[in-house]
Every structure is written in structure tokens, then in C-alpha cells.
Scaffold this motif. Structure first.
Motif, PDB file in Angstrom:
ATOM      1  N   SER A  96       5.645 109.289  70.555  1.00 19.23           N
ATOM      2  CA  SER A  96       6.940 108.447  70.847  1.00 19.23           C
ATOM      3  C   SER A  96       7.763 109.470  71.882  1.00 19.23           C
ATOM      4  CB  SER A  96       7.783 108.229  69.514  1.00 19.23           C
ATOM      5  OG  SER A  96       7.140 107.414  68.879  1.00 19.23           O
ATOM      6  N   SER A  97       7.113 110.060  72.804  1.00 19.90           N
ATOM      7  CA  SER A  97       7.817 111.042  73.452  1.00 19.90           C
ATOM      8  C   SER A  97       7.168 110.907  75.082  1.00 19.90           C
ATOM      9  CB  SER A  97       8.229 112.370  73.204  1.00 19.90           C
ATOM     10  OG  SER A  97       6.809 113.060  73.103  1.00 19.90           O
ATOM     11  N   ASN A  98       7.806 111.708  75.930  1.00 25.27           N
ATOM     12  CA  ASN A  98       6.854 111.630  77.222  1.00 25.27           C
ATOM     13  C   ASN A  98       6.630 112.898  77.449  1.00 25.27           C
ATOM     14  OD1 ASN A  98       9.765 109.657  78.023  1.00 25.27           O
ATOM     15  ND2 ASN A  98       7.750 109.009  78.666  1.00 25.27           N
ATOM     16  N   PRO A  99       5.212 113.144  77.284  1.00 24.65           N
ATOM     17  CA  PRO A  99       4.663 114.362  77.835  1.00 24.65           C
ATOM     18  C   PRO A  99       4.757 114.958  79.037  1.00 24.65           C
ATOM     19  CG  PRO A  99       3.179 113.309  76.055  1.00 24.65           C
ATOM     20  CD  PRO A  99       4.312 112.328  76.589  1.00 24.65           C
ATOM     21  N   VAL A 100       4.628 113.477  80.173  1.00 27.19           N
ATOM     22  CA  VAL A 100       4.343 113.921  81.395  1.00 27.19           C
ATOM     23  C   VAL A 100       5.540 115.016  82.092  1.00 27.19           C
ATOM     24  CG1 VAL A 100       3.553 111.797  81.746  1.00 27.19           C
ATOM     25  CG2 VAL A 100       6.045 111.991  82.196  1.00 27.19           C
ATOM     26  N   ALA A 101       5.143 115.455  83.336  1.00 26.95           N
ATOM     27  CA  ALA A 101       5.751 116.469  83.846  1.00 26.95           C
ATOM     28  C   ALA A 101       7.400 116.174  84.248  1.00 26.95           C
ATOM     29  CB  ALA A 101       5.185 117.046  85.334  1.00 26.95           C
ATOM     30  N   GLY A 102       7.474 114.815  84.507  1.00 28.58           N
ATOM     31  CA  GLY A 102       8.876 114.474  84.827  1.00 28.58           C
ATOM     32  C   GLY A 102       9.955 114.508  83.542  1.00 28.58           C
ATOM     33  N   ALA A 103       9.317 114.552  82.428  1.00 29.30           N
ATOM     34  CA  ALA A 103      10.213 114.812  81.123  1.00 29.30           C
ATOM     35  C   ALA A 103      10.741 116.083  80.845  1.00 29.30           C
ATOM     36  CB  ALA A 103       9.520 114.160  80.066  1.00 29.30           C
ATOM     37  N   ALA A 104      10.165 117.078  81.615  1.00 32.96           N
ATOM     38  CA  ALA A 104      10.435 118.426  81.375  1.00 32.96           C
ATOM     39  C   ALA A 104      11.958 118.425  81.871  1.00 32.96           C
ATOM     40  CB  ALA A 104       9.587 119.471  82.321  1.00 32.96           C
ATOM     41  N   SER A 105      12.458 117.745  82.882  1.00 31.32           N
ATOM     42  CA  SER A 105      13.611 117.919  83.510  1.00 31.32           C
ATOM     43  C   SER A 105      14.601 117.230  82.524  1.00 31.32           C
ATOM     44  CB  SER A 105      13.729 116.884  84.535  1.00 31.32           C
ATOM     45  OG  SER A 105      14.866 116.972  85.400  1.00 31.32           O
ATOM     46  N   VAL A 106      14.424 116.182  81.767  1.00 34.08           N
ATOM     47  CA  VAL A 106      15.226 115.562  80.882  1.00 34.08           C
ATOM     48  C   VAL A 106      15.275 116.167  79.550  1.00 34.08           C
ATOM     49  CG1 VAL A 106      15.652 113.078  79.755  1.00 34.08           C
ATOM     50  CG2 VAL A 106      14.773 113.295  81.866  1.00 34.08           C
ATOM     51  N   GLY A 107      14.059 116.557  79.114  1.00 34.60           N
ATOM     52  CA  GLY A 107      13.871 117.363  77.518  1.00 34.60           C
ATOM     53  C   GLY A 107      14.443 118.812  77.621  1.00 34.60           C
ATOM     54  N   ALA A 108      14.827 119.287  78.834  1.00 32.91           N
ATOM     55  CA  ALA A 108      15.299 120.522  78.859  1.00 32.91           C
ATOM     56  C   ALA A 108      16.759 120.834  79.495  1.00 32.91           C
ATOM     57  CB  ALA A 108      14.452 121.688  79.423  1.00 32.91           C
ATOM     58  N   GLY A 109      16.989 119.752  80.256  1.00 36.64           N
ATOM     59  CA  GLY A 109      18.411 119.453  80.893  1.00 36.64           C
ATOM     60  C   GLY A 109      18.532 120.776  82.081  1.00 36.64           C
ATOM     61  N   ILE A 110      17.204 120.296  83.073  1.00 34.44           N
ATOM     62  CA  ILE A 110      17.159 121.179  84.078  1.00 34.44           C
ATOM     63  C   ILE A 110      16.954 120.072  85.285  1.00 34.44           C
ATOM     64  CG2 ILE A 110      14.749 121.849  83.774  1.00 34.44           C
ATOM     65  CD1 ILE A 110      15.596 124.452  85.020  1.00 34.44           C
ATOM     66  N   GLY A 111      17.586 120.024  86.414  1.00 35.09           N
ATOM     67  CA  GLY A 111      17.343 119.312  87.588  1.00 35.09           C
ATOM     68  C   GLY A 111      16.069 119.225  88.059  1.00 35.09           C
ATOM     69  N   PRO A 112      15.299 118.113  88.401  1.00 39.55           N
ATOM     70  CA  PRO A 112      13.998 118.199  89.013  1.00 39.55           C
ATOM     71  C   PRO A 112      13.693 119.013  90.331  1.00 39.55           C
ATOM     72  CG  PRO A 112      14.851 115.912  88.967  1.00 39.55           C
ATOM     73  CD  PRO A 112      15.922 116.741  88.286  1.00 39.55           C
ATOM     74  N   THR A 113      14.829 119.252  91.052  1.00 37.80           N
ATOM     75  CA  THR A 113      14.689 119.972  92.138  1.00 37.80           C
ATOM     76  C   THR A 113      14.521 121.325  91.960  1.00 37.80           C
ATOM     77  OG1 THR A 113      17.093 120.157  92.473  1.00 37.80           O
ATOM     78  CG2 THR A 113      15.994 118.451  93.703  1.00 37.80           C
ATOM     79  N   TYR A 114      14.663 121.715  90.735  1.00 35.55           N
ATOM     80  CA  TYR A 114      14.461 123.334  90.301  1.00 35.55           C
ATOM     81  C   TYR A 114      12.754 123.628  89.881  1.00 35.55           C
ATOM     82  CZ  TYR A 114      19.158 123.891  89.874  1.00 35.55           C
ATOM     83  OH  TYR A 114      20.645 123.958  90.133  1.00 35.55           O
ATOM     84  N   ILE A 115      12.178 122.387  89.993  1.00 32.27           N
ATOM     85  CA  ILE A 115      10.645 122.491  89.549  1.00 32.27           C
ATOM     86  C   ILE A 115       9.814 122.879  90.951  1.00 32.27           C
ATOM     87  CG2 ILE A 115       8.749 121.665  88.494  1.00 32.27           C
ATOM     88  CD1 ILE A 115      10.838 119.886  86.461  1.00 32.27           C
ATOM     89  N   ASP A 116       8.911 124.254  90.611  1.00 40.09           N
ATOM     90  CA  ASP A 116       8.270 124.259  92.056  1.00 40.09           C
ATOM     91  C   ASP A 116       6.830 123.862  91.932  1.00 40.09           C
ATOM     92  OD1 ASP A 116      10.123 126.174  93.396  1.00 40.09           O
ATOM     93  OD2 ASP A 116       9.861 127.106  91.364  1.00 40.09           O
ATOM     94  N   ARG A 117       6.092 123.793  90.447  1.00 41.30           N
ATOM     95  CA  ARG A 117       4.879 123.417  90.565  1.00 41.30           C
ATOM     96  C   ARG A 117       4.567 122.900  89.430  1.00 41.30           C
ATOM     97  NH1 ARG A 117       1.473 129.255  90.287  1.00 41.30           N
ATOM     98  NH2 ARG A 117       2.391 129.673  88.343  1.00 41.30           N
ATOM     99  N   VAL A 118       3.410 122.092  89.320  1.00 40.75           N
ATOM    100  CA  VAL A 118       3.016 121.236  88.129  1.00 40.75           C
ATOM    101  C   VAL A 118       1.375 121.701  88.082  1.00 40.75           C
ATOM    102  CG1 VAL A 118       2.783 119.280  86.779  1.00 40.75           C
ATOM    103  CG2 VAL A 118       4.653 119.572  88.400  1.00 40.75           C
TER     104      VAL A 118
END
Ligand code: IMP
Length: 425
Positions: free
Chosen positions: A239-261
Motif C-alpha cells: 500500500s505504499s510507493n517503493p519506487v525511487a520518487g517516493a524517497a523524496s516524499v517519504g523522507a521530506g527531501i527535495g528530489p533535486t538532492y538525489i544524485d543517483r538511483v
């Protein structure tokens, strides 16, 4: 310093725990961003063997801050037990931080999960019965109880009462469950509140500070892309989003901070629970993978369904997550299996499709279209470079890389940290 997201590229259980543990040496912070104690990582290193469900894998590293983000759903009893188990194994949990905004799995969520599954019968999802779905339901319905509510008993009781009222009726009248003890079980959570207090923090702020300070941050996805509630094989998903984009929402960090997946992918495929699985193999070869790969769930002990590598699903995972690297795990399990197969497309009513079907009914009936490659018999568990692998194993990896359209950055050939061929750092 790098911010990396590690995600499951299949149906979960890809061996993310080992990869995180491997990278944990260099990580300053490790973060869970979704799911709950439905996940299960077994981490094996010089400090011992740890079965983790909620706590991020880097916990055994004394210098790493480990964070359970706001997107995770937390059963406080399970968390308490996991903390106690770790402490009993001499693993300090002083560096664990839990978001006050994360939602709690309440006793009635667990009962609801079990009751709904029983009621669905043949149509069940095959959940882990941990109350994950009902907890996320309440979150979306704005009837959830959050970790921070544990710190205010009056508010906690008010919210529990409001949230439980209707559910208790449904449980009693529709599912014929005994709801007598539920209120007391909720009250038990409050008794745990003080012991959990030191862990509760504004984790989004902590992360922002870590990123701004140039720290090495790792996001640890649970489950996998094909179990994603939006992008997976709905309704046979979590019932959640395991995909990478969810890291941003599920941790409260803007997507531009992510360097690699990085996507983690077994050299074959497994899944637990119900739902489509085009490359599933039954019979002797399936048993071979089950036994050699020890394919039993860490959380529920259930046998995993086993099959050949599904490159259609893997290409999809590369696309949906924007993968920049692939880690192939359990390559050693394929030694001695004979010829190795991998699905490069599906067949449906005479048509070949190279993408995951948009329509669920098609996915259910899709048949794999295999490429067959020569196998190898050598034990490869001591391989530490690509050159240590038999040519057939190298050819298999090159084939996967080409088909997936993503570079292989590491290969795992056994459960231990050092049983890894690292091609990129
Ligand atoms: P739930 O997450 O317990 O609601 O279960 C939904 C589906 O996700 C079921 O098919 C589970 O078997 C599957 N699932 C949940 N967590 C994991 C996991 O960590 N690994 C593999 N499958 C999982």
C-alpha cells in the motif's frame, strides 16, 4: 558526497539489505522512506546476523545515523521488539531516529488486514498480515495516529477513539471479530511511549542538514517496483510507493538532492503473495532456485515463488525509477542449473509485447518469450572480479545489462559483504 536511493527492481526480496550494508560503511545517514515491518532484510557481517524489519540496515555500523522517515508505517510494538533484539545482540540503537510524522500501525489495523484477507478468500492479496494496508488507508482518510501522538496521551486517546469507532463496528458486525481487548491494546502503546521518546525527531530537518553538510546519504527502499501501489501489479501490491520518487516524499527531501538511483535485481525472479508473475517456473527448476537460493520470506517464512529473470519488468523498473545502476544479486544460485533463461518479451494472443502491459487482464495472461543462454557449473562464490567468473556468467551479465539498458554496478555472489564484485563506487 552522494545521495543515493536503493530500490528493489522486482517484487521485493532482491537482497537490498546486503547492498545497503555494503554501502553503509561509507554512509553517514541511512533512511527508510516507505513500508513498515512487512519488509525483511537479513544482514550478515562481522558483527553477526541480523533480521531487520523496520530499522534501516546500517544500524550495525556505530557511526551511521539511521532514520525511519515520515512515509513509513510503524508498529511500535514491533519497533520496540526489534530495538530490544538488536541491543541484546550488542548493537547500539542510539543513532536511530524516527519521524514524528510517521503513522502508527494500530492493533485494529492488524485485525482488519487479517479479516479482509480471510474474507477475500481465493481473491486475497497475500499480505504479510502486518496491518500495512489499513494503516495507509487511515493515513489517506486523515484518521491515522502518528508517532508524535504517542507523546500526548490525551490527544492519542481522542484520536484513537475517533479512528476506532467505525472500524470496531465493521470488525464486529462484518467480520465477526472479538473487539473487546482492542482499546486496551491501544493503551499499551502509550506505555511504550517514554521508551520511544529519545528516538523521535524532526527527521526531514535532520536530513536537510545532513545533505547541506555534504554527508553521504542512502535511502533504503523496501519491497520493490512491481509491488508499488501506483506502478506495480495492482491490486497485488503493497500500500505504499517503493519506487525511487517516493524517497523524496517519504523522507521530506527535495528530489533535486538525489544524485543517483541503484536498482537491486536478483539474477532470477521471486515473489511472495498472489498476482501475475509471467516467468514463474514450477517443478524441478523452480525447486532448485527455492532450495539453493533459500527463498523463504524473512518476515513470514513463506516460500517464495521462483522464476527466470523477467527483463520486461526490469526494463520497466529502470524506466520508472530512473535507475542509474543495477546491482545483480544471487548470481551464484544459478551455478549448475543448466541453461539459463530470461524473458525478453511477453506473448499475448499472438502478439509480442516488450513493455509491461498497461492492462492488468493482459498481464495476467502474458506468457514469457525467453532467450536461452548457456549456463555454468562452477562455484562462483569466491569471485571478486568479473575476470573470476566463467565466461558464460559474464555473458549473462552483459546480456542483462544490454537488455535492461542500464549499467551493472555490482554483482553479489554470496550472502557475505565481501562476496561482491564491485564495478562502481
Ligand atoms: P502487505 O505489504 O503486507 O500489504 O502485502 C502486500 C503484498 O506485498 C503481498 O503480496 C506481500 O507478500 C508483498 N510484500 C510486502 N512486503 C514485502 C517484502 O518485503 N518482500 C516481498 N514482498 C512483500
Amino acid at each position: 558526497m552522494t545521495v543515493t536511493v536503493i530500490v528493489g527492481a522486482q517484487w521485493g526480496d532482491e537482497g537490498k539489505g546486503k547492498v545497503i550494508d555494503l554501502l553503509a560503511n561509507r554512509a553517514d545517514v541511512i533512511v527508510r522512506y516507505q513500508g513498515g515491518n512487512n519488509a525483511g532484510h537479513t544482514v550478515e557481517n562481522e558483527r553477526g546476523k541480523f533480521a531487520l524489519h523496520l530499522v534501516p540496515s546500517g544500524i550495525s555500523n556505530p557511526d551511521t545515523l539511521v532514520v525511519i522517515g515520515n512515509g513509513v508505517v510503524i508498529d511500535p510494538k514491533a519497533l520496540r521488539e526489534e530495538i530490544d533484539r538488536l541491543e541484546a545482540q550488542d548493537v547500539s540503537t542510539k543513532n536511530l531516529r524516527v519521524s514524528g510524522n510517521a503513522h502508527l500501525i494500530m492493533p485494529y489495523h492488524i485485525l482488519m488486514d487479517r479479516s479482509q484477507e480471510t474474507r477475500l478468500g481465493q481473491k486475497r492479496i497475500g499480505t504479510t498480515h502486518r496491518g500495512i494496508g489499513p494503516a495507509y488507508e487511515d493515513k489517506a482518510a486523515r484518521l491515522g495516529i502518528r508517532v508524535q501522538d504517542l507523546l500526548d496521551p490525551k490527544i492519542f486517546r481522542q484520536k484513537v477513539e475517533a479512528s476506532m469507532e467505525r472500524k470496531a463496528e465493521i470488525l464486529r458486525l462484518v467480520y465477526h471479530q472479538d473487539v473487546e481487548g482492542l482499546a486496551d491494546q491501544c493503551e499499551e502503546y502509550l506505555a511504550m511511549a517514554e521508551t520511544l521518546r529519545p528516538y523521535i525527531a524532526d527527521t526531514a530537518l535532520l536530513l536537510w542538514e545532513a545533505v547541506r553538510a555534504g554527508k553521504e546519504v542512502l535511502f533504503e527502499g523496501a519491497q520493490g517496483t512491481m509491488l508499488d501501489i501506483d506502478h506495480g501489479t495492482y491490486p497485488f501490491v503493497t500500500s505504499s510507493n517503493p519506487v525511487a520518487g517516493a524517497a523524496s516524499v517519504g523522507a521530506g527531501i527535495g528530489p533535486t538532492y538525489i544524485d543517483r538511483v541503484w536498482g537491486i535485481c536478483k539474477a532470477y525472479t521471486t515473489r511472495v503473495g498472489e498476482g501475475p508473475f509471467p516467468t514463474e517456473i514450477e517443478g524441478e527448476t523452480g525447486e532448485y532456485l527455492l532450495e539453493r537460493g533459500h527463498e523463504f520470506g524473512t518476515t513470514t517464512g513463506r516460500k517464495r515463488r521462483c522464476g527466470w529473470l523477467d527483463l520486461v519488468a526490469l526494463r520497466y523498473a529502470v524506466r520508472i525509477n530512473g535507475l542509474s545502476g543495477l546491482v545483480i544479486t544471487k548470481l551464484d544460485v544459478l551455478s549448475g542449473i543448466g541453461e539459463v533463461k530470461a524473458a525478453t518479451g511477453y506473448e499475448f494472443e499472438g502478439e509480442i509485447c516488450l513493455e509491461v502491459p498497461r492492462h492488468q487482464s493482459v498481464f495476467h495472461k502474458a506468457r514469457p518469450r525467453y532467450e536461452t543462454l548457456p549456463g555454468w557449473d562452477e562455484d562462483i562464490t569466491a569471485a571478486r572480479t568479473l575476470d573470476d567468473l566463467p565466461q558464460e556468467a559474464r555473458d549473462y551479465l552483459a546480456f542483462v545489462e544490454e537488455q535492461a539498458g542500464c549499467p551493472v554496478v555490482a554483482v553479489s555472489v554470496g550472502p557475505h559483504r565481501d562476496q561482491t564484485i564491485l564495478l562502481s563506487t
